[in-house]
Write an enzyme that holds these catalytic residues in place. Structure first.
Site, PDB file in Angstrom:
ATOM      1  N   GLU A 188     -66.966  13.785 -59.015  1.00 50.88           N
ATOM      2  CA  GLU A 188     -66.851  12.767 -60.063  1.00 50.88           C
ATOM      3  C   GLU A 188     -68.130  12.780 -60.882  1.00 50.88           C
ATOM      4  O   GLU A 188     -69.230  12.544 -60.367  1.00 50.88           O
ATOM      5  CB  GLU A 188     -66.633  11.385 -59.435  1.00 50.88           C
ATOM      6  CG  GLU A 188     -66.250  10.315 -60.447  1.00 50.88           C
ATOM      7  CD  GLU A 188     -64.867  10.515 -61.046  1.00 50.88           C
ATOM      8  OE1 GLU A 188     -64.595   9.886 -62.083  1.00 50.88           O
ATOM      9  OE2 GLU A 188     -64.045  11.290 -60.493  1.00 50.88           O
ATOM     10  N   GLU A 191     -68.609  12.602 -71.310  1.00 44.74           N
ATOM     11  CA  GLU A 191     -69.029  13.649 -70.374  1.00 44.74           C
ATOM     12  C   GLU A 191     -68.410  14.993 -70.732  1.00 44.74           C
ATOM     13  O   GLU A 191     -69.068  16.032 -70.621  1.00 44.74           O
ATOM     14  CB  GLU A 191     -68.658  13.225 -68.946  1.00 44.74           C
ATOM     15  CG  GLU A 191     -69.445  12.007 -68.480  1.00 44.74           C
ATOM     16  CD  GLU A 191     -68.661  11.009 -67.653  1.00 44.74           C
ATOM     17  OE1 GLU A 191     -69.098   9.843 -67.554  1.00 44.74           O
ATOM     18  OE2 GLU A 191     -67.590  11.380 -67.121  1.00 44.74           O
ATOM     19  N   ASP A 242     -63.650   5.319 -61.974  1.00 39.06           N
ATOM     20  CA  ASP A 242     -63.572   5.601 -60.545  1.00 39.06           C
ATOM     21  C   ASP A 242     -62.190   5.257 -59.996  1.00 39.06           C
ATOM     22  O   ASP A 242     -61.630   5.996 -59.178  1.00 39.06           O
ATOM     23  CB  ASP A 242     -64.658   4.819 -59.799  1.00 39.06           C
ATOM     24  CG  ASP A 242     -66.046   5.140 -60.324  1.00 39.06           C
ATOM     25  OD1 ASP A 242     -66.377   6.334 -60.409  1.00 39.06           O
ATOM     26  OD2 ASP A 242     -66.787   4.205 -60.664  1.00 39.06           O
TER      27      ASP A 242
END
Length: 493
Positions: free
Chosen positions: A290, A320, A474
């Site tokens: 992750e 990201e 998450d």
């Protein structure tokens, strides 16, 4: 107006005439007029159609995980109003400016404004321990401040623990407050327990919130900390050592981004140690990585070159993904930012590039990477190399559904509280040749193929008034993994 008046006059004359010839008729007429109108069947909204369709397509995989080990970043999140805290720190609004590492309250204010104006999430290391502690005390005392489980590993562990059939191991720096807040189903090795907690400060802002001339286009948060335990990934060795006894079916690794603020000599050394540790694990069990917000291109490039090829799956968001392409000179690296909802074709190009350059799209490659779970506010994409993963329609839809539910703080989707913001039409690539695709609300996962990579896109029903944005990524990755099934592979001869 005169037509309405004339109509009313004629109606009055007609009723008077009938009353004169049949005194009982007006009551009958009035009874008829007063009868309730039959209900008009309205078409269900796009949001209702998608929500109903999700319930049908989100099904459990044939083979499910039984034991999942998660590490290695864990902390206590202190969540406050970003603007409110900065005002309490006697900071005035001004111009935004990004900082790779924060050294002062002024740096904090500038970086917060920079990302708030873009509606983007970001995370930074605060270098000055004493100043950070003063800010942390002010945050804890701020009216309405709330404490939550924090850190990608702990948050993923918490989400996994909501499934009673799963055994979850969590390794990370777990202090007394965090241990108290963790789900009882989570196993924490004694070696992971420490006397004090690590605190991260979460500065949230709402969609449309304004400070000075800066206005947030969407709700999000800015995270910062002075966290040495997580910054050095001090729990990594404990994590790896615990796997032999726990015998997981799946390993989830997070926290690499925390090392960025520690300086190049430290992260170079620890990254090599992390690669060695993962290499010992990868042959026995799949590893999901992750990712999180980073700013150092050298560091991101090192992760891309050294870590990504030895994990089976990664999870990441739009910032990201773009930074990964910029660090590796990949497709669309010239973009400074997405400028709104990321173009699906560009996202598809970068995902394919990652799997071709650092994954196993070539069957003869020794790389393990075969799956990328991308998430942004309006939609999610799962890109998988053919033959390695199953049940990905359910997996990408499950991730989208949990984003809607968790953001609104509900147990199920309320169609009146969410809105569809995903594009209804898009392309499989930004350049030719490309396929024109569309979103069908009744079958709300769109699929396309490029070479031997299959893409699944699910729209997100975006919460109109989100209660909390921290940990959504998450939860999305965890939910996607729960509904994913990895296919056993024959060894390459």
């Amino acid at each position: 107006m005169w037509r309405k008046a004339a109509g009313a006059a004629l109606l009055a004359l007609a009723v008077g005439y009938f009353y004169h010839t049949n005194p009982d008729l007006p009551e009958q007429v009035l009874q008829y007029i007063s009868l309730p109108n039959p209900p008009i069947q309205s078409e269900p909204s796009l949001e209702q159609v998608i929500s109903t369709a999700w319930d049908a397509i989100i099904t459990a995989p044939a083979r499910q995980w039984g034991r999942v080990a998660v590490g290695v970043n864990a902390c206590v999140d202190v969540v406050v109003s970003g603007i409110g805290l900065l005002q309490a720190l006697a900071q005035d609004p001004g111009m935004g400016r990004d900082h790779e590492v924060l050294h002062s309250k002024e740096d904090l204010k500038e970086a917060f404004i920079h990302y708030m104006g873009r509606g983007s999430a970001a995370e930074r290391f605060f270098a000055d321990k004493e100043v950070f502690q003063r800010i942390a005390r002010a945050a804890a005392e701020y009216p309405g401040a709330q404490l939550y489980v924090g850190g990608n590993a702990a948050l993923i562990g918490q989400k996994l623990a909501t499934y009673p059939q799963l055994m979850v191991l969590l390794c990370g720096p777990v202090g007394p407050k965090l241990h108290e807040m963790l789900d009882e189903q989570i196993i924490v090795p004694p070696e992971s327990l420490q006397e004090t907690d690590e605190y991260h400060l979460i500065l949230e802002y709402k969609a449309g919130e304004q400070w000075g001339t800066t206005r947030a286009p969407q709700a999000n948060r800015f995270i910062f900390s002075h966290d040495v335990s997580n910054g050095e990934m001090s729990a990594l060795e404990t994590f790896v050592a615990s796997l032999d006894e726990f015998e997981p079916d799946l390993v989830v690794l997070s926290g690499l981004h925390m090392m960025e603020g520690q300086g190049k000599p430290m992260w170079e050394r620890r990254l090599k140690e992390a690669v060695a540790a993962i290499s010992d694990v990868r042959s026995a069990v799949p590893v999901h990585l992750e990712l999180a917000s980073m700013t150092d291109k050298d560091y991101m490039n090192s992760i891309m070159q050294e870590v990504m090829p030895i994990v089976a799956s990664i999870g990441l968001n739009e910032q990201e993904l773009l930074f990964l392409s910029q660090a590796g000179a990949g497709p669309h690296a010239e973009l400074l930012s997405w400028g709104g909802i990321p173009d699906v074709g560009r996202v598809s190009d970068i995902l394919l590039w990652v799997l071709e350059q650092h994954g196993r799209s070539d069957p003869q490659s020794e790389a393990d990477l075969t799956r990328i779970h991308f998430h942004t506010l309006a939609y999610h994409v799962l890109a998988t190399v053919d033959g390695h993963w199953a049940n990905q329609v359910a997996a990408v839809a499950a991730g989208a559904r949990v984003a809607s539910i968790q953001a609104c703080g509900l147990q199920t989707i309320d169609a009146s509280k969410v809105v569809l913001r995903a594009p209804l039409e898009f392309h499989s690539s930004h350049s030719e040749p490309r396929e024109k695709l569309s979103l069908n609300p009744a079958e709300p996962v769109t699929m396309w193929k490029r070479h031997n990579v299959t893409f699944h896109l699910a729209p997100v029903l975006v919460c109109k008034q989100p209660l909390r944005t921290v940990g959504l990524g998450d939860a999305i990755s965890a939910e996607g993994l729960i509904y994913s099934e990895i296919r056993p592979q024959q060894p390459i001869l």
